[in-house]
Design a protein around this motif. Structure first.
Motif, PDB file in Angstrom:
ATOM      1  N   GLY A  97       1.010  -6.738   7.925  1.00 41.02           N
ATOM      2  CA  GLY A  97       0.122  -5.773   7.296  1.00 41.02           C
ATOM      3  C   GLY A  97      -0.030  -5.978   5.803  1.00 41.02           C
ATOM      4  N   ARG A  98      -1.080  -5.360   5.252  1.00 42.19           N
ATOM      5  CA  ARG A  98      -1.293  -5.289   3.811  1.00 42.19           C
ATOM      6  C   ARG A  98      -1.233  -3.825   3.391  1.00 42.19           C
ATOM      7  NH1 ARG A  98      -0.256 -10.300   2.181  1.00 42.19           N
ATOM      8  NH2 ARG A  98      -1.958 -11.778   2.379  1.00 42.19           N
ATOM      9  N   PRO A  99      -0.910  -3.555   2.109  1.00 45.22           N
ATOM     10  CA  PRO A  99      -0.898  -2.156   1.641  1.00 45.22           C
ATOM     11  C   PRO A  99      -2.220  -1.457   1.923  1.00 45.22           C
ATOM     12  CG  PRO A  99       0.089  -3.594  -0.002  1.00 45.22           C
ATOM     13  CD  PRO A  99      -0.496  -4.492   1.048  1.00 45.22           C
ATOM     14  N   ALA A 100      -2.130  -0.182   2.265  1.00 46.88           N
ATOM     15  CA  ALA A 100      -3.341   0.580   2.601  1.00 46.88           C
ATOM     16  C   ALA A 100      -4.239   0.757   1.388  1.00 46.88           C
ATOM     17  CB  ALA A 100      -2.958   1.935   3.181  1.00 46.88           C
ATOM     18  N   SER A 101      -3.638   0.884   0.195  1.00 45.00           N
ATOM     19  CA  SER A 101      -4.433   1.050  -1.023  1.00 45.00           C
ATOM     20  C   SER A 101      -3.683   0.475  -2.214  1.00 45.00           C
ATOM     21  CB  SER A 101      -4.760   2.533  -1.281  1.00 45.00           C
ATOM     22  OG  SER A 101      -5.518   2.682  -2.477  1.00 45.00           O
ATOM     23  N   ILE A 113     -10.628 -11.157   4.920  1.00 44.82           N
ATOM     24  CA  ILE A 113      -9.445 -11.745   5.559  1.00 44.82           C
ATOM     25  C   ILE A 113      -8.166 -11.411   4.814  1.00 44.82           C
ATOM     26  CG2 ILE A 113      -8.339 -13.912   6.239  1.00 44.82           C
ATOM     27  CD1 ILE A 113     -11.162 -15.127   6.494  1.00 44.82           C
ATOM     28  N   VAL A 114      -8.190 -11.490   3.491  1.00 42.89           N
ATOM     29  CA  VAL A 114      -6.962 -11.420   2.702  1.00 42.89           C
ATOM     30  C   VAL A 114      -6.288 -10.059   2.783  1.00 42.89           C
ATOM     31  CG1 VAL A 114      -5.982 -11.606   0.376  1.00 42.89           C
ATOM     32  CG2 VAL A 114      -7.752 -13.211   1.116  1.00 42.89           C
ATOM     33  N   VAL A 115      -7.053  -8.966   2.694  1.00 43.17           N
ATOM     34  CA  VAL A 115      -6.436  -7.635   2.591  1.00 43.17           C
ATOM     35  C   VAL A 115      -6.711  -6.736   3.791  1.00 43.17           C
ATOM     36  CG1 VAL A 115      -6.554  -7.698   0.077  1.00 43.17           C
ATOM     37  CG2 VAL A 115      -8.375  -6.580   1.369  1.00 43.17           C
ATOM     38  N   SER A 116      -7.492  -7.191   4.742  1.00 43.17           N
ATOM     39  CA  SER A 116      -7.802  -6.344   5.898  1.00 43.17           C
ATOM     40  C   SER A 116      -6.574  -6.208   6.794  1.00 43.17           C
ATOM     41  CB  SER A 116      -8.981  -6.917   6.693  1.00 43.17           C
ATOM     42  OG  SER A 116      -8.693  -8.230   7.124  1.00 43.17           O
ATOM     43  N   ASP A 218      -1.764  -0.558  -8.840  1.00 47.27           N
ATOM     44  CA  ASP A 218      -0.930  -0.638  -7.639  1.00 47.27           C
ATOM     45  C   ASP A 218       0.025   0.548  -7.544  1.00 47.27           C
ATOM     46  OD1 ASP A 218      -2.112  -2.976  -6.843  1.00 47.27           O
ATOM     47  OD2 ASP A 218      -0.555  -4.282  -7.640  1.00 47.27           O
ATOM     48  N   ALA A 219       0.507   1.006  -8.711  1.00 47.59           N
ATOM     49  CA  ALA A 219       1.459   2.123  -8.724  1.00 47.59           C
ATOM     50  C   ALA A 219       0.771   3.471  -8.558  1.00 47.59           C
ATOM     51  CB  ALA A 219       2.262   2.096 -10.026  1.00 47.59           C
ATOM     52  N   PHE A 220      -0.412   3.607  -9.170  1.00 48.82           N
ATOM     53  CA  PHE A 220      -1.104   4.903  -9.147  1.00 48.82           C
ATOM     54  C   PHE A 220      -2.575   4.731  -8.747  1.00 48.82           C
ATOM     55  CE2 PHE A 220       1.975   4.799 -12.723  1.00 48.82           C
ATOM     56  CZ  PHE A 220       2.920   5.692 -12.223  1.00 48.82           C
ATOM     57  N   PRO A 221      -2.835   4.231  -7.532  1.00 50.54           N
ATOM     58  CA  PRO A 221      -4.240   3.988  -7.147  1.00 50.54           C
ATOM     59  C   PRO A 221      -5.109   5.232  -7.195  1.00 50.54           C
ATOM     60  CG  PRO A 221      -2.757   3.875  -5.239  1.00 50.54           C
ATOM     61  CD  PRO A 221      -1.898   3.896  -6.455  1.00 50.54           C
ATOM     62  N   TRP A 222      -4.550   6.382  -6.826  1.00 51.04           N
ATOM     63  CA  TRP A 222      -5.317   7.628  -6.819  1.00 51.04           C
ATOM     64  C   TRP A 222      -5.759   8.032  -8.213  1.00 51.04           C
ATOM     65  CZ3 TRP A 222      -2.798  11.186  -9.850  1.00 51.04           C
ATOM     66  CH2 TRP A 222      -1.445  10.948 -10.084  1.00 51.04           C
ATOM     67  N   LEU A 223      -4.954   7.674  -9.220  1.00 51.91           N
ATOM     68  CA  LEU A 223      -5.273   8.019 -10.609  1.00 51.91           C
ATOM     69  C   LEU A 223      -6.172   6.967 -11.255  1.00 51.91           C
ATOM     70  CD1 LEU A 223      -4.830   9.795 -13.124  1.00 51.91           C
ATOM     71  CD2 LEU A 223      -2.755   8.445 -13.592  1.00 51.91           C
ATOM     72  N   LEU A 368       1.756  -8.777  -1.655  1.00 49.15           N
ATOM     73  CA  LEU A 368       2.474  -7.711  -0.951  1.00 49.15           C
ATOM     74  C   LEU A 368       2.173  -7.708   0.541  1.00 49.15           C
ATOM     75  CD1 LEU A 368       2.133  -4.616  -3.337  1.00 49.15           C
ATOM     76  CD2 LEU A 368       3.908  -6.356  -3.294  1.00 49.15           C
ATOM     77  N   ARG A 369       3.188  -7.430   1.333  1.00 49.44           N
ATOM     78  CA  ARG A 369       3.039  -7.212   2.776  1.00 49.44           C
ATOM     79  C   ARG A 369       3.353  -5.752   3.079  1.00 49.44           C
ATOM     80  NH1 ARG A 369       3.819 -12.064   5.983  1.00 49.44           N
ATOM     81  NH2 ARG A 369       3.433 -13.856   4.615  1.00 49.44           N
TER      82      ARG A 369
END
Length: 490
Positions: A97-101, A113-116, A218-223, A368-369
């Protein structure tokens, strides 16, 4: 007023204490690591960058599996070949897997391909592997396109007449033309201003991923989605790339497709038509856009940066350059174009190419995985959907597998008789289900470009320059420092 200030301070104290205790509670079953700060985690300790040296220092205190915090999100870091292999090979499916966000995922809108992830990723990757394999066949296969670009680069470098130059732009444009031929079906003039802008924006996009702003995202995607800053320019640059690819797609759609599709876009458009009535199909124009961007971005950066490392390391080690020239002169007696198979007759040169990849290690710490199932790593239970970093730099510099891990040494890939030997810890393209899709293309390019250049040229330091700096510049990839070179025809 005094009471309000005290009340505010008390509120802030208990707020931060509460966030900290929540993180500590979450960390109770995770591998050990440096103590995080409330809200920012270990970002301050890491200087807001994911430097290989920082991870190496942390591993000396906490071992080969440890936890760092990107904001309030834990990241499990795997250090050294055994820890990485145990995760991405032994648990290949679970670690796919890749990080969701995060920054990279949001730039690509989770497509391509890379992040899906999941079903979409499996379909897109399977298509990519099959199509690249098909495009490698025939008279106009990938190898012949690489040979043409390598010869074009030779001509452009020879035209510099041995003067001191920064060859990086010429190298990047040549490599970009290889992947352009694969995805678009044609090359571009290196003087084409639109192509030059595409290459420049592609480099900017890559650099932004490894920037402090990228790590904050990466640390605060929502912000960070809502805050202004240089990271927002990356999304604008993405739109330029999308517009460029859309234009190429329209041209393909307007033209009659060849009997045998000869590029990624034609193959993908045929796949869209073929699966139009399949409700489980993820083949559409949105995914096509991102697949093309994925292939162009990764296909340009990896090989171009490695070739820049190659020339720099030849400057730093003239004795190794001399040995390569000697082997090439003894083995390659005719003037025919270099093929990938030629590496088998050139054990020393092949060893040098591998060592350039190991020492230069453009992948840096890797990508990241995310584990899609609960797993156990080194005795630690890792819950589903945890972000995990298999640190590739620690593998390619693992002292248990490399005699001189921080020195450029082609003997790492030679046996006592001078024959080429492989090393299981050589995984510059990662491993497992998420191994680099373009690994084979990159291998072909490195062999053909490097041997072609070494056969034609000698690389020398500019007049007055006596020292060579080989300390890498850390971005999302490990890049060589800027340098100039005199390229002399042999």
């Amino acid at each position: 007023m005094w009471f309000v200030q005290q009340l505010l301070l008390a509120f802030l104290f208990f707020f931060f204490l509460g966030r900290y205790l929540k993180m500590r509670w979450k960390a109770r079953r995770l591998p050990p690591g440096p103590s995080p700060f409330p809200l920012i985690g270990n970002l301050w300790t890491m200087r807001f960058n994911m430097h290989p040296e920082t991870f190496s220092k942390i591993s000396k205190h906490f071992g080969n599996i440890y936890t760092v915090w990107l904001g309030e999100t834990p990241l499990i870091v795997l250090h050294g070949y055994k820890a990485v292999k145990n995760a991405i090979v032994s648990h290949s499916e679970e670690m796919s897997g890749r990080p969701a966000s995060n920054f990279m995922t949001d730039i690509a809108n989770g497509r391509g391909i890379v992040v899906s992830n999941g079903h979409s990723w499996k379909q897109q990757r399977r298509f990519g592997l099959m199509t690249l394999r098909n495009l490698g066949l025939g008279k106009r296969g990938v190898e012949s396109r690489i040979q043409e670009e390598a010869q074009s680069l030779v001509e452009n470098l020879a035209a510099q007449n041995g003067k001191s130059i920064d060859a990086s732009d010429l190298i990047i444009h040549s490599v970009a033309n290889v992947i352009s031929a694969v995805v678009f079906g044609h090359r571009f003039s290196i003087d084409d201003p639109t192509f030059q802008k595409l290459v420049a924006i592609n480099q900017n996009l890559i650099d932004s991923l490894g920037s402090k702003w990228g790590n904050l995202y990466d640390a605060f995607p929502w912000l960070m989605k809502r805050l202004p800053g240089p990271h927002q320019n990356t999304f604008k640059n993405r739109e330029f790339m999308y517009d460029f690819v859309r234009s190429e797609i329209r041209i393909h759609q307007e033209n009659e497709p060849p009997e045998e599709p000869d590029d990624i876009i034609y193959h993908y458009l045929a796949q869209i038509a073929k699966t139009r009535d399949d409700p489980g199909s993820t083949f559409d124009i949105a995914n096509l856009l991102q697949v093309v961007v994925d292939l162009f971005t990764a296909g340009t950066e990896t090989t171009a940066t490695t070739l820049q490392w190659a020339i720099l390391l030849m400057l730093a080690h003239p004795d190794i350059q001399e040995k390569i020239h000697k082997e090439l002169d003894e083995v390659l007696l005719d003037s025919s174009a270099i093929t990938y198979e030629d590496r088998k007759r050139l054990p020393y040169t092949n060893a040098v190419i591998h060592e350039i990849q190991r020492f230069g290690n453009i992948a840096s710490v890797g990508t990241l995985r995310r584990n899609i199932k609960d797993i156990i790593l080194d005795g630690y239970p890792i819950e589903k959907d945890t972000n995990i970093l298999p640190n590739l730099d620690s593998v390619l510099h693992d002292p248990q597998y490399w005699e001189t891990p921080y020195k450029f040494n082609p003997k790492h890939f030679l046996d006592k008789n001078g024959n080429f030997k492989s090393n299981e810890a050589f995984i510059p393209f990662s491993a497992g289900h998420r191994i680099c899709l373009g690994e084979q293309l990159a291998r072909f390019e490195l062999v053909i470009f490097f041997i072609t250049l070494m056969r034609k040229f000698s690389f020398q330091l500019p007049e007055g320059v006596t020292e060579v700096n080989t300390k890498h510049v850390t971005k999302v990839t490990l890049q060589p420092p800027p340098y100039k070179v005199c390229i002399i025809q042999r």
